[in-house]
Motif scaffolding. Structure first.
Motif: not given
Length: 271
Positions: A94, A100, A102, A104-105, A107-108, A137-138, A202
């Protein structure tokens, strides 16, 4: 209607309408049953909700009395979920360039986001909240998940104004590392004066973005009722601007050279 059918219908109603206060005559008329029968049904449903660790029914007596379903996950359920979340985030693949992480998976994923929303709703169940606020946006999926359980609207802070939302209030704030000046805007129609706002984000490092949202709320004479963050970074704790918040997980260490991430539970599980 058979009792078994009525129990299923009532359970579905509460799950679909969390935090909504409903008077008993509504159920009496809808399901053509005696008030005493409905009351017994509610006792059964309340017992099972508590047994499953998903919440409970809050009853209010009197002429205007009624019932509402309070989503409130049990401590064991929350602990198991947060441990699972920590294990997922501790995957070294990640790590992204620049240090940073990761996410997004997660949060999706609708199921994960819904459970995160339930946990925050549990944390803020006794807090008067009129609206959920997040920054694009996240944080948007998380904000909507929390709002679904608390039955309140969502307002979204953006970096740039949108013409279809009318006139906006704009402020500048300091965020990021290295620190830089950024802008956030919120339409004037988004908030009523004196609204009680729950901020959801987030990820939080020093807390500059959340502090910016607090400053923006001052322009609306609104109150910060609660702050919830999915993940917080632990490496900047001494410089943190925000102190009163609820976090689910804590990124204790992120080392790109050693390809290592340490993730522990946040302050939500602390007694």
């Amino acid at each position: 209607m058979k009792r078994s059918h009525r129990l299923v219908a009532l359970t579905n109603f509460f799950l679909e309408n969390p935090s909504e206060h409903v008077q008993l005559p509504f159920f009496v008329e809808t399901y053509k049953a005696a008030k005493s029968s409905i009351s017994e049904d509610l006792d059964i449903i309340d017992e099972m909700f508590r047994h499953e660790g998903v919440g409970y029914l809050q009853r209010t007596p009197g002429a205007a009395g009624g019932v509402r379903f309070i989503p409130s996950a049990s401590r064991d359920r929350n602990k198991a979920f947060i441990e699972k979340l920590c294990n997922q985030l501790a995957d070294p693949t990640r790590i992204l360039p620049g240090g940073y992480l990761y996410m997004s998976d997660i949060l999706g994923n609708p199921q994960l986001v819904r459970e995160i929303g339930r946990i925050f709703a549990t944390a803020f169940a006794d807090t008067k909240i009129d609206v959920i606020m997040t920054v694009a946006t996240k944080g948007i999926p998380l904000a909507h998940a929390v709002a679904t359980f608390l039955q309140v609207p969502v307002v979204i802070v953006r970096r740039d104004p949108i013409v279809t939302e009318g006139s906006s209030v704009s402020i500048n704030y300091v965020s990021g590392s290295p620190q830089k000046i950024q802008t956030m805007v919120l339409p004037k129609r988004s908030l009523a004066e004196g609204a009680n706002v729950c901020i959801i984000d987030d990820f939080m490092k020093a807390g500059g973005t959340i502090d910016g949202m607090k400053s923006l709320l001052d322009e609306f004479h609104a109150n910060v009722a609660a702050i919830g963050v999915l993940a917080e970074a632990d490496d900047e704790e001494d410089e943190r601007i925000i102190q009163d918040y609820v976090s689910l997980v804590k990124i204790s260490k992120l080392n790109m050279k050693k390809n290592l991430i340490e993730v522990t539970s946040g302050n939500f599980l602390q007694d």
